[in-house]
Motif scaffolding. Sequence first.
Motif, PDB file in Angstrom:
ATOM      1  N   LYS A   1       4.302   5.757  -5.226  1.00  0.00           N
ATOM      2  CA  LYS A   1       4.510   5.742  -6.599  1.00  0.00           C
ATOM      3  C   LYS A   1       3.121   6.742  -7.230  1.00  0.00           C
ATOM      4  CE  LYS A   1       4.612   2.062 -10.251  1.00  0.00           C
ATOM      5  NZ  LYS A   1       4.099   0.782 -10.536  1.00  0.00           N
ATOM      6  N   SER A   2       2.296   6.710  -6.850  1.00  0.00           N
ATOM      7  CA  SER A   2       0.995   7.460  -7.263  1.00  0.00           C
ATOM      8  C   SER A   2       1.460   8.863  -6.863  1.00  0.00           C
ATOM      9  CB  SER A   2      -0.077   7.127  -6.212  1.00  0.00           C
ATOM     10  OG  SER A   2      -1.180   7.749  -6.815  1.00  0.00           O
TER      11      SER A   2
ATOM     12  N   THR B   1       5.439  14.155 -11.075  1.00  0.00           N
ATOM     13  CA  THR B   1       6.218  14.198 -12.297  1.00  0.00           C
ATOM     14  C   THR B   1       5.111  14.737 -13.296  1.00  0.00           C
ATOM     15  OG1 THR B   1       7.125  12.069 -11.579  1.00  0.00           O
ATOM     16  CG2 THR B   1       7.122  12.680 -13.973  1.00  0.00           C
ATOM     17  N   ASN B   2       3.929  14.480 -13.291  1.00  0.00           N
ATOM     18  CA  ASN B   2       3.036  15.090 -13.952  1.00  0.00           C
ATOM     19  C   ASN B   2       2.953  16.484 -13.960  1.00  0.00           C
ATOM     20  OD1 ASN B   2       2.328  12.505 -15.260  1.00  0.00           O
ATOM     21  ND2 ASN B   2       0.760  12.257 -13.762  1.00  0.00           N
ATOM     22  N   GLU B   3       3.049  17.053 -12.790  1.00  0.00           N
ATOM     23  CA  GLU B   3       3.111  18.333 -12.564  1.00  0.00           C
ATOM     24  C   GLU B   3       4.165  19.015 -13.062  1.00  0.00           C
ATOM     25  OE1 GLU B   3       0.827  18.685  -8.234  1.00  0.00           O
ATOM     26  OE2 GLU B   3       2.561  19.914  -8.493  1.00  0.00           O
ATOM     27  N   GLU B   4       5.376  18.382 -13.150  1.00  0.00           N
ATOM     28  CA  GLU B   4       6.568  19.072 -13.845  1.00  0.00           C
ATOM     29  C   GLU B   4       6.531  19.073 -15.216  1.00  0.00           C
ATOM     30  OE1 GLU B   4       9.764  16.537 -12.518  1.00  0.00           O
ATOM     31  OE2 GLU B   4       9.800  17.289 -10.301  1.00  0.00           O
TER      32      GLU B   4
ATOM     33  N   CYS C   1       0.623  -1.232  -0.112  1.00  0.00           N
ATOM     34  CA  CYS C   1      -0.285  -0.102   0.001  1.00  0.00           C
ATOM     35  C   CYS C   1       0.825   1.154  -0.081  1.00  0.00           C
ATOM     36  CB  CYS C   1      -0.833  -0.106   1.109  1.00  0.00           C
ATOM     37  SG  CYS C   1      -2.458  -1.091   1.173  1.00  0.00           S
ATOM     38  N   MET C   2       1.913   1.174   0.895  1.00  0.00           N
ATOM     39  CA  MET C   2       2.870   2.350   0.906  1.00  0.00           C
ATOM     40  C   MET C   2       3.447   2.645  -0.512  1.00  0.00           C
ATOM     41  SD  MET C   2       4.405   1.860   4.637  1.00  0.00           S
ATOM     42  CE  MET C   2       3.392   2.150   6.338  1.00  0.00           C
ATOM     43  N   LEU C   3       3.943   1.560  -1.107  1.00  0.00           N
ATOM     44  CA  LEU C   3       4.528   1.647  -2.172  1.00  0.00           C
ATOM     45  C   LEU C   3       3.786   2.266  -3.228  1.00  0.00           C
ATOM     46  CD1 LEU C   3       6.726  -1.937  -2.548  1.00  0.00           C
ATOM     47  CD2 LEU C   3       7.755   0.667  -2.322  1.00  0.00           C
TER      48      LEU C   3
END
Lengths: 300, 265
Positions: free
Chosen positions: A290-291, A297-300, A284-286
């Motif tokens: 990741k999410s 990344t998408n924001e960048e 769950c943490m991973l």
Amino acid sequence: MEINKTSLPHPIVAPGSDDVMDSFETEFERDLYIDFIVIRVKQKTSNKTINTLLKNGKARFCVAVNCPTTLFRKNYYTDTDNEINISSDLLRDRVEVEFYVYATNSIKAYRPENINDDYENSTFDVFPGDVLGYGGRVIFWAEKKWKEMERVSSILMVKPREENHGPMLYYLQNEKIIIFLSKTDFENFNKIDYEDDLEIQRILHGAIVFPAFTYALTIMLDADNPLNDDLKDYKWYKIFKTRMETTYKLNDFEMSREDAPVVAQILLEDQAGKTLPIERTLQCMLDAQKSSYNDDTNEE
Amino acid sequence: MKNQYIFKQKYVEDLIVDLYEGRSINKYFKDKFQVDEEKIILSRDICIEETPKLIMPGEDQYELKNSLIIFEAYKLNPVQATDVRLWTQLSHVEYWKYVQERSKLIKNYSNKDESEVAEHIIRHWFINPLSPKNLLRHDISKLWWSAYRTVDETRTDKYELTKALFSYQDLYRVLAEGTLGRIDNFLRAFLEFWLENEKFFESQERKWRTRALFRIMNRIGGYKLFSVLNKKEIKKIIGDNKESIKRLAMTMKTKDIDSDPSDDV
């Protein structure tokens, strides 16, 4: 009634006993229906002396069904292979089934074939009701909603403490294990929508339920702990006991207090995915990380 | 016939937690219990014609009489009779005053330590945890279960054995709470033996002979299935052991051994 091996006045055939070098084998199945419970039993022994007595009507197989909660105790005389129907009005929670062969008549100078050499030339006078063979015990839970037992909520509840902050506390002297959270933690806990969210449930299992289970099992698996006597009638204790006796993965465990953390994890194993709490929590943490990374990344 | 009210399971659990936390002890000293109406429900399968009145503690043979009253009024199967919600409802609502009197709460516990009072209340008003011992200790459920375990339709007086069970407190405790007492044949055989051997259990010897008898029978029960024997055979075994019982009783009396003969086999 489990046979008290230390008080037997004569040798018996039983698994794990070397009184008589023969076997007493049993097969057991059960089905739960709304109105009745069906038990299917097979019993047999390789001991020729007992088989002769059975044939002559001087001994008999019997299946003893005992439900401590409803004070139900009844014997069923099954010969070698039989189906027993018991009304579901008579049984609830833990049910114990034991297998016997017993003498129906007095038998003078009883000496079973393949008796242990330690008995030398001894013979024994046996009387009606005396056990000649014991096939062991099986346990099942006479609960129509059997699957509910596997739900954590059937044995655990969360309540608030008086203090605003502080560690979790556990209380075992109740039908369900109680986890006391500080007022603040309890308020936050109630804000979490976990009923329909499997991922959140998994995290809660790891953070809250697993420590509680470990604590309870540490006491339960410590045979010398005097608390055990006080706790053994509580519902959570009985469910744990039954689940430990019926969970295949726990067959190889000696069941001492040191095993408590591992046993707790196995009891919390996700039945569908076969994953342990730690595996699910880390996954769950991973996934969350990741999410979050993807979002960044998408924001960048 | 009307459906019986019962407490919701969570209500029962919360009441117990409240007691352990000391929050609700004083409620049990009041004349009436303030029930939260939203936390009681109608049972789907437990019905009653009319709620019977119980004879209050202090009256002659009140427990025996109440046992018959409750058993006749509440037609339950064993699973229904293990429903703690029912018994908690009855002890808190219908028979509140009875339980208060019987528990001697107001008389003996007004000035005691909180935790001691809480334990006492839980013992009398609740069945916690659910176990045969607690079913036979709870002030109301014990009335039903005592009659259920001893009623015998084959006898002229079907409650003759129930009367025997209540005739001596130690007998009730040992038989009702011990493992041997859960074996129907043994329970009935013993009670018949008790009725038929009054002299053997005369008052001065009663306590020690009863305890010695159960100690010896527990030992025999370690290798003999009493459950497969009929009453006559069991009574014979008890009878054959009379001398041993007398001897052991004498030893226990001399050494004042107050051991609990209801040890599990």
